[in-house]
Design a protein around this motif. Structure first.
Motif, PDB file in Angstrom:
ATOM      1  N   LEU A 180       0.810  -1.213   0.000  1.00 37.41           N
ATOM      2  CA  LEU A 180       0.000   0.000   0.000  1.00 37.41           C
ATOM      3  C   LEU A 180       0.841   1.259   0.000  1.00 37.41           C
ATOM      4  O   LEU A 180       0.332   2.364   0.199  1.00 37.41           O
ATOM      5  N   ALA A 181       2.141   1.108  -0.272  1.00 42.37           N
ATOM      6  CA  ALA A 181       3.046   2.266  -0.261  1.00 42.37           C
ATOM      7  C   ALA A 181       2.821   3.173  -1.469  1.00 42.37           C
ATOM      8  O   ALA A 181       3.130   4.364  -1.425  1.00 42.37           O
ATOM      9  N   THR A 182       2.296   2.618  -2.562  1.00 42.06           N
ATOM     10  CA  THR A 182       1.982   3.392  -3.762  1.00 42.06           C
ATOM     11  C   THR A 182       0.534   3.129  -4.149  1.00 42.06           C
ATOM     12  O   THR A 182      -0.034   2.088  -3.778  1.00 42.06           O
ATOM     13  N   PRO A 183      -0.113   4.050  -4.884  1.00 42.21           N
ATOM     14  CA  PRO A 183      -1.522   3.873  -5.231  1.00 42.21           C
ATOM     15  C   PRO A 183      -1.799   2.544  -5.923  1.00 42.21           C
ATOM     16  O   PRO A 183      -1.037   2.107  -6.790  1.00 42.21           O
ATOM     17  N   SER A 184      -2.880   1.903  -5.524  1.00 37.74           N
ATOM     18  CA  SER A 184      -3.215   0.572  -6.013  1.00 37.74           C
ATOM     19  C   SER A 184      -4.719   0.452  -6.203  1.00 37.74           C
ATOM     20  O   SER A 184      -5.491   1.330  -5.801  1.00 37.74           O
ATOM     21  N   ARG A 185      -5.149  -0.644  -6.851  1.00 34.23           N
ATOM     22  CA  ARG A 185      -6.562  -1.001  -6.957  1.00 34.23           C
ATOM     23  C   ARG A 185      -6.903  -1.902  -5.772  1.00 34.23           C
ATOM     24  O   ARG A 185      -6.263  -2.936  -5.558  1.00 34.23           O
ATOM     25  N   ILE A 186      -7.906  -1.503  -5.008  1.00 32.99           N
ATOM     26  CA  ILE A 186      -8.266  -2.233  -3.797  1.00 32.99           C
ATOM     27  C   ILE A 186      -9.735  -2.624  -3.854  1.00 32.99           C
ATOM     28  O   ILE A 186     -10.590  -1.814  -4.216  1.00 32.99           O
ATOM     29  N   LEU A 187     -10.020  -3.852  -3.476  1.00 30.31           N
ATOM     30  CA  LEU A 187     -11.387  -4.327  -3.324  1.00 30.31           C
ATOM     31  C   LEU A 187     -11.663  -4.483  -1.831  1.00 30.31           C
ATOM     32  O   LEU A 187     -10.933  -5.174  -1.126  1.00 30.31           O
ATOM     33  N   ASP A 188     -12.719  -3.824  -1.341  1.00 28.76           N
ATOM     34  CA  ASP A 188     -13.121  -3.931   0.060  1.00 28.76           C
ATOM     35  C   ASP A 188     -14.422  -4.720   0.113  1.00 28.76           C
ATOM     36  O   ASP A 188     -15.485  -4.226  -0.254  1.00 28.76           O
ATOM     37  N   VAL A 189     -14.334  -5.973   0.563  1.00 30.42           N
ATOM     38  CA  VAL A 189     -15.475  -6.887   0.606  1.00 30.42           C
ATOM     39  C   VAL A 189     -16.194  -6.725   1.938  1.00 30.42           C
ATOM     40  O   VAL A 189     -15.584  -6.813   3.003  1.00 30.42           O
ATOM     41  N   GLY A 190     -17.501  -6.491   1.882  1.00 30.44           N
ATOM     42  CA  GLY A 190     -18.229  -6.218   3.119  1.00 30.44           C
ATOM     43  C   GLY A 190     -17.774  -4.917   3.727  1.00 30.44           C
ATOM     44  O   GLY A 190     -17.533  -4.809   4.930  1.00 30.44           O
ATOM     45  N   ALA A 191     -17.674  -3.894   2.893  1.00 25.88           N
ATOM     46  CA  ALA A 191     -17.037  -2.629   3.282  1.00 25.88           C
ATOM     47  C   ALA A 191     -17.831  -1.832   4.294  1.00 25.88           C
ATOM     48  O   ALA A 191     -17.294  -0.925   4.931  1.00 25.88           O
ATOM     49  N   GLY A 192     -19.118  -2.138   4.452  1.00 26.37           N
ATOM     50  CA  GLY A 192     -19.927  -1.372   5.386  1.00 26.37           C
ATOM     51  C   GLY A 192     -19.986   0.093   4.989  1.00 26.37           C
ATOM     52  O   GLY A 192     -20.213   0.437   3.821  1.00 26.37           O
TER      53      GLY A 192
END
Length: 258
Positions: A45-57
């Motif tokens: 996560l030190a550089t911008p990335s594509r992130i999927l947050d499952v059950g993100a609320g």
């Protein structure tokens, strides 16, 4: 026949109550601080990335990551939760960096999205009918070599806290509940089971942090608020060390997909 999706917990209709009773309390603030500390020290996560947050609320962590430059896809069964996340994203000026989809984990494989380099799944497994299967589904969503941040409700910690509170009959029933509490997970997970499921799904455990290792065990519970800064300092200092990491109400695992 009841589908898996129907059996999994949906917080539509009580999202506001969830925000007040969980996210805005000392336990929610402490959890957020611990996870953000773990993320700050994570090279993925030190550089911008594509992130999927499952059950993100309501997306507190996802939006904090969006503010750091990441592109985040939020998924949750509850449209109410996602609406609150989107409203917060607009206020923070990061709404162009997030996408929200009211989808269950079981539906994500149908979306034909490219695999993500980073996947988050926090406080979700304990609400699911088949948590072991869910971990396999997470492996399908992350790139080989990618990272999954997995946090789950720790049965060992729930047992310990109830012994301390004197709830011996409840403990002797193996924590089987008589009356559901709507915001309290009713399916705490045995850590050894989760570790095994992760290995079987194709993950290596690279890191383990306890979350709320001390907060829930204070004799004077008013100190959760009055001594919060010191409590957080102690938590961050010791929550990766044993035996403390294993008695956190939640465990946070960093999993490498192989």
């Amino acid at each position: 026949m009841v589908s898996k999706k129907q059996q999994d917990r949906n917080f539509d209709g009580i999202a506001g109550k969830f925000q007040k009773n969980i996210y805005q309390t000392t336990k929610g603030r402490l959890r957020q601080a611990v996870l953000l500390r773990d993320f700050a020290e994570c090279a993925d996560l030190a550089t911008p990335s594509r992130i999927l947050d499952v059950g993100a609320g309501q997306g507190q962590l996802a939006l904090a990551l969006a503010q750091q430059g990441h592109q985040v896809t939020l998924t949750d069964l509850s449209q109410d939760m996602l609406d609150m996340a989107l409203e917060d994203a607009k206020e923070r000026g990061v709404d162009t960096q997030i996408q929200c989809h009211p989808l269950a984990l079981q539906q994500l494989s149908e979306q034909q999205w490219p695999a993500f380099p980073v996947v988050l799944c926090h406080a979700v497994l304990e609400w699911l009918h088949e948590p072991a299967e869910a971990i396999k589904q997470l492996r399908a969503l992350v790139q080989t070599g990618g990272l999954v941040s997995l946090m789950f409700y720790n049965k060992d910690a729930k047992r310990l806290s109830n012994i301390i509170y004197g709830n011996f009959n409840y403990v002797l029933r193996d924590l089987a509940f008589k009356k559901k509490v709507s915001l309290s997970p009713q399916n705490p997970l045995q850590p050894e089971d989760v570790y095994r499921w992760c290995k079987e799904a194709g993950f290596i455990i690279e890191g383990k942090t306890g979350v709320r290792c001390f907060h829930d065990y204070l004799r004077d519970r008013s100190e959760q608020e009055t001594e919060f800064d010191k409590l957080l300092q102690v938590e961050l200092q010791y929550n990766r060390q044993e035996p403390y990491a294993s008695i956190g109400r939640y465990q946070h695992l960093l999993l490498r997909a192989v």
